[in-house]
Motif scaffolding. Sequence first.
Motif, PDB file in Angstrom:
ATOM      1  N   GLY A 107       0.766  -1.233   0.000  1.00  0.00           N
ATOM      2  CA  GLY A 107       0.000   0.000   0.000  1.00  0.00           C
ATOM      3  C   GLY A 107       0.801   1.289   0.000  1.00  0.00           C
ATOM      4  O   GLY A 107       0.228   2.361   0.180  1.00  0.00           O
ATOM      5  N   ALA A 108       2.091   1.230  -0.208  1.00  0.00           N
ATOM      6  CA  ALA A 108       2.892   2.455  -0.244  1.00  0.00           C
ATOM      7  C   ALA A 108       2.559   3.273  -1.490  1.00  0.00           C
ATOM      8  O   ALA A 108       2.217   2.726  -2.535  1.00  0.00           O
ATOM      9  CB  ALA A 108       4.380   2.107  -0.239  1.00  0.00           C
ATOM     10  N   SER A 109       2.661   4.581  -1.363  1.00  0.00           N
ATOM     11  CA  SER A 109       2.415   5.461  -2.500  1.00  0.00           C
ATOM     12  C   SER A 109       3.670   5.556  -3.360  1.00  0.00           C
ATOM     13  O   SER A 109       4.773   5.223  -2.909  1.00  0.00           O
ATOM     14  CB  SER A 109       2.036   6.858  -2.010  1.00  0.00           C
ATOM     15  OG  SER A 109       3.167   7.468  -1.409  1.00  0.00           O
ATOM     16  N   LEU A 110       3.510   6.034  -4.589  1.00  0.00           N
ATOM     17  CA  LEU A 110       4.675   6.239  -5.451  1.00  0.00           C
ATOM     18  C   LEU A 110       5.632   7.255  -4.846  1.00  0.00           C
ATOM     19  O   LEU A 110       6.847   7.120  -4.982  1.00  0.00           O
ATOM     20  CB  LEU A 110       4.245   6.672  -6.848  1.00  0.00           C
ATOM     21  CG  LEU A 110       3.617   5.586  -7.711  1.00  0.00           C
ATOM     22  CD1 LEU A 110       3.290   6.129  -9.101  1.00  0.00           C
ATOM     23  CD2 LEU A 110       4.518   4.377  -7.832  1.00  0.00           C
ATOM     24  N   ALA A 111       5.094   8.261  -4.154  1.00  0.00           N
ATOM     25  CA  ALA A 111       5.951   9.262  -3.509  1.00  0.00           C
ATOM     26  C   ALA A 111       6.827   8.615  -2.435  1.00  0.00           C
ATOM     27  O   ALA A 111       8.018   8.920  -2.319  1.00  0.00           O
ATOM     28  CB  ALA A 111       5.103  10.378  -2.912  1.00  0.00           C
ATOM     29  N   GLU A 112       6.246   7.703  -1.667  1.00  0.00           N
ATOM     30  CA  GLU A 112       7.013   7.014  -0.623  1.00  0.00           C
ATOM     31  C   GLU A 112       8.098   6.126  -1.236  1.00  0.00           C
ATOM     32  O   GLU A 112       9.235   6.087  -0.762  1.00  0.00           O
ATOM     33  CB  GLU A 112       6.080   6.183   0.256  1.00  0.00           C
ATOM     34  CG  GLU A 112       5.161   7.023   1.105  1.00  0.00           C
ATOM     35  CD  GLU A 112       4.037   6.221   1.739  1.00  0.00           C
ATOM     36  OE1 GLU A 112       3.673   6.559   2.879  1.00  0.00           O
ATOM     37  OE2 GLU A 112       3.528   5.270   1.111  1.00  0.00           O
ATOM     38  N   ILE A 113       7.734   5.424  -2.292  1.00  0.00           N
ATOM     39  CA  ILE A 113       8.705   4.552  -2.958  1.00  0.00           C
ATOM     40  C   ILE A 113       9.826   5.377  -3.565  1.00  0.00           C
ATOM     41  O   ILE A 113      11.009   5.036  -3.441  1.00  0.00           O
ATOM     42  CB  ILE A 113       8.011   3.674  -4.016  1.00  0.00           C
ATOM     43  CG1 ILE A 113       7.020   2.725  -3.321  1.00  0.00           C
ATOM     44  CG2 ILE A 113       9.028   2.895  -4.840  1.00  0.00           C
ATOM     45  CD1 ILE A 113       6.061   2.048  -4.256  1.00  0.00           C
ATOM     46  N   ALA A 114       9.480   6.495  -4.200  1.00  0.00           N
ATOM     47  CA  ALA A 114      10.491   7.379  -4.790  1.00  0.00           C
ATOM     48  C   ALA A 114      11.460   7.876  -3.732  1.00  0.00           C
ATOM     49  O   ALA A 114      12.669   7.957  -3.960  1.00  0.00           O
ATOM     50  CB  ALA A 114       9.819   8.558  -5.492  1.00  0.00           C
ATOM     51  N   GLU A 115      10.940   8.175  -2.543  1.00  0.00           N
ATOM     52  CA  GLU A 115      11.811   8.656  -1.457  1.00  0.00           C
ATOM     53  C   GLU A 115      12.768   7.565  -0.989  1.00  0.00           C
ATOM     54  O   GLU A 115      13.961   7.800  -0.823  1.00  0.00           O
ATOM     55  CB  GLU A 115      10.956   9.148  -0.293  1.00  0.00           C
ATOM     56  CG  GLU A 115      11.769   9.750   0.825  1.00  0.00           C
ATOM     57  CD  GLU A 115      10.901  10.296   1.943  1.00  0.00           C
ATOM     58  OE1 GLU A 115      11.456  10.511   3.031  1.00  0.00           O
ATOM     59  OE2 GLU A 115       9.690  10.497   1.749  1.00  0.00           O
ATOM     60  N   VAL A 116      12.252   6.362  -0.803  1.00  0.00           N
ATOM     61  CA  VAL A 116      13.095   5.257  -0.337  1.00  0.00           C
ATOM     62  C   VAL A 116      14.169   4.908  -1.367  1.00  0.00           C
ATOM     63  O   VAL A 116      15.329   4.674  -1.030  1.00  0.00           O
ATOM     64  CB  VAL A 116      12.233   4.018  -0.004  1.00  0.00           C
ATOM     65  CG1 VAL A 116      13.090   2.789   0.205  1.00  0.00           C
ATOM     66  CG2 VAL A 116      11.385   4.290   1.233  1.00  0.00           C
ATOM     67  N   LEU A 117      13.785   4.890  -2.648  1.00  0.00           N
ATOM     68  CA  LEU A 117      14.738   4.545  -3.709  1.00  0.00           C
ATOM     69  C   LEU A 117      15.607   5.732  -4.121  1.00  0.00           C
ATOM     70  O   LEU A 117      16.496   5.585  -4.955  1.00  0.00           O
ATOM     71  CB  LEU A 117      13.994   3.999  -4.932  1.00  0.00           C
ATOM     72  CG  LEU A 117      13.231   2.698  -4.710  1.00  0.00           C
ATOM     73  CD1 LEU A 117      12.554   2.260  -5.998  1.00  0.00           C
ATOM     74  CD2 LEU A 117      14.142   1.602  -4.180  1.00  0.00           C
ATOM     75  N   ARG A 118      15.319   6.909  -3.537  1.00  0.00           N
ATOM     76  CA  ARG A 118      16.089   8.123  -3.790  1.00  0.00           C
ATOM     77  C   ARG A 118      16.014   8.540  -5.254  1.00  0.00           C
ATOM     78  O   ARG A 118      16.988   8.981  -5.835  1.00  0.00           O
ATOM     79  CB  ARG A 118      17.528   7.959  -3.301  1.00  0.00           C
ATOM     80  CG  ARG A 118      17.568   7.674  -1.798  1.00  0.00           C
ATOM     81  CD  ARG A 118      18.927   7.368  -1.227  1.00  0.00           C
ATOM     82  NE  ARG A 118      19.855   8.438  -1.455  1.00  0.00           N
ATOM     83  CZ  ARG A 118      21.009   8.283  -2.122  1.00  0.00           C
ATOM     84  NH1 ARG A 118      21.343   7.110  -2.596  1.00  0.00           N
ATOM     85  NH2 ARG A 118      21.818   9.292  -2.287  1.00  0.00           N
ATOM     86  N   HIS A 119      14.832   8.409  -5.849  1.00  0.00           N
ATOM     87  CA  HIS A 119      14.620   8.886  -7.208  1.00  0.00           C
ATOM     88  C   HIS A 119      14.459  10.398  -7.175  1.00  0.00           C
ATOM     89  O   HIS A 119      13.838  10.944  -6.266  1.00  0.00           O
ATOM     90  CB  HIS A 119      13.359   8.271  -7.822  1.00  0.00           C
ATOM     91  CG  HIS A 119      13.522   6.834  -8.175  1.00  0.00           C
ATOM     92  ND1 HIS A 119      12.452   5.985  -8.320  1.00  0.00           N
ATOM     93  CD2 HIS A 119      14.615   6.085  -8.424  1.00  0.00           C
ATOM     94  CE1 HIS A 119      12.880   4.778  -8.644  1.00  0.00           C
ATOM     95  NE2 HIS A 119      14.195   4.811  -8.705  1.00  0.00           N
TER      96      HIS A 119
END
Length: 150
Positions: A107-119
Amino acid sequence: MVLLTLEDVHWRTGELVVRGKGSRMESLPLPADVGRALAEYLRRDRGTTTSRRVFLRAIPPRIALTGPCAIDHIVRLALARAGIPPQPQHVAHLFRHSLATRMIRQGASLAEIAEVLRHHTQASTRIYAKVSLEALRGVALPWPLTGGAP
């Protein structure tokens, strides 16, 4: 993490300085369990060297890892030991892709994933949304064809 130096580990504040593409530097939290494992590695397994890099080759000469290709090589060896067939190039990206896919499923958002992956942008993260939609198609029920339009 290949470029991580001893100076990048801030033990007192519990942070790591991570260097990214384009000379980007960020401070990230150093969880206690990771700090303990890192300290153990530095004390017991790293060996004696003049290199300031944290991660070194396991076999002599004990020099710093040279870059992402070194990580790919390590991952390929681990996959081979696990009996997993050879993968296409850049196998270290399998970890990033697996993490993003798992985050989407939880359920993570794309914004959260982008932050974790440092995009830098969410556009780099959108590929994982496509993977998620394909997974949903596999489990979605077809729309009823009877009864007219929705």
